[in-house]
Scaffold this motif. Structure first.
Motif: not given
Length: 320
Positions: A161-185
């Motif tokens: 994706g050539e996403e410049r904010f890749a690390k920020i987004i990845a960290k939020v995904i990791i922290s979010t999935r601990r209490y809320k599954p990311i199963v919807r778009s």
């Protein structure tokens, strides 16, 4: 939360230009490697006589259903459920290797996929976060996000994706999935939209991330690279390869493939030699003639904003 309005009405990008680039022979054999809703296939068929033949391929079962309806009505047309990397095998089984007059690849996501709430391709629609082109195989985007490491997510977002904010987004995904599954778009879309600091009125903040995850889940770049390489054996002499891409990674892949297999030779004036006579001196190395690049007109972009990033590159196979 930012709001974007996008029109998903189906419009084939660079439709006429793609068919012109194929330089249709009315009795020839053609391959539409990305059938989708059938826009390109229908126009190709309109240019063929009873002796002509069109093989359409798609990995999406929804597209295959549409293709089967056409196949029942037109004996010139065949639809096959397959990935890019297996097209050459189908051509071989049909005894058409080296006899294909044109191969068309439209690498954009089809309207069928974007408009289907159950597919998860669109960051503007709520549905299961699937993103598979072929829902009958492989892991979904939700399954991958539920177990991928921080490093893997960052790599995918940056690489595809050539996403410049890749690390920020990845960290939020990791922290979010601990209490809320990311199963919807829409969950993933809102998550990205809320944390990405950059705002561009022409591009949704989740665009690059959704593109990256989709390309990774479907192994898209490897599939494209494989069909490009296989096209050299499938095409007949003077057969055309036409590819429409919609992002820089795909376009570079196509550009470098054509460049690496092309020989650019300047023919001095008044020299009584044709292009093919000149190119024949390099036949052991070069197999394609670069025919150039086409871009959508301002009029088409105004009519269809999806055309903004489209690039059409095409090449002709040399006499080997």
């Amino acid at each position: 939360m930012c709001i974007f309005h996008i029109n998903y009405d189906h419009k084939s990008v660079l439709l006429e230009e793609a068919i012109q680039a194929l330089n249709i022979n009315s009795t020839g054999v053609y391959v539409d490697g990305t059938f989708g809703s059938g826009g390109h296939s229908k126009l190709i068929l309109s240019k063929l006589t009873k002796q002509g033949r069109l093989l359409a391929v798609d990995r999406d079962l929804s597209a295959i259903k549409i293709g089967k309806i056409i196949a029942e009505q037109d004996s010139r047309f065949t639809i096959i459920h397959s990935t890019f990397s297996k097209i050459h095998k189908h051509i071989e089984n049909m005894r058409l290797t080296g006899s294909v007059d044109g191969i068309l690849l439209d690498l954009g996501v089809s309207t069928l996929q974007l408009n289907d709430d159950n597919r998860g391709f669109s960051f503007m629609r709520d549905g299961p976060l699937d993103m598979r082109m072929d829902v009958s195989s492989g892991q979904s985007a939700a399954e991958w996000l539920s177990k991928a490491s921080l490093e893997d997510i960052v790599w995918v977002l940056k690489t595809f994706g050539e996403e410049r904010f890749a690390k920020i987004i990845a960290k939020v995904i990791i922290s979010t999935r601990r209490y809320k599954p990311i199963v919807r778009s829409i969950i993933l879309s809102k998550l990205i939209c809320d944390i990405v600091p950059y705002r561009n009125v022409y591009k949704h903040p989740a665009t690059k991330s959704f593109l990256a995850i989709r390309m990774y889940i479907n192994n898209e770049l490897e599939e494209i690279a494989q069909v490009l390489e296989d096209s050299l054996g499938m095409l007949s002499t003077r057969g055309r390869l036409v590819v429409i891409s919609f992002n820089s990674l795909e376009d570079r892949l196509v550009k470098y493939f054509i460049r690496d297999h092309s020989c650019v030779v300047s023919i001095p004036p008044k020299i009584p030699l044709t292009d093919y006579q000149i190119f024949s001196q390099y036949k052991s190395k070069y197999k394609l003639k670069d025919m150039g690049k086409l871009m959508p007109s301002k009029k088409e972009i105004e009519r269809n904003t999806c055309a903004r990033s489209a690039r059409l590159r095409y090449a002709e196979k040399l006499m080997i």
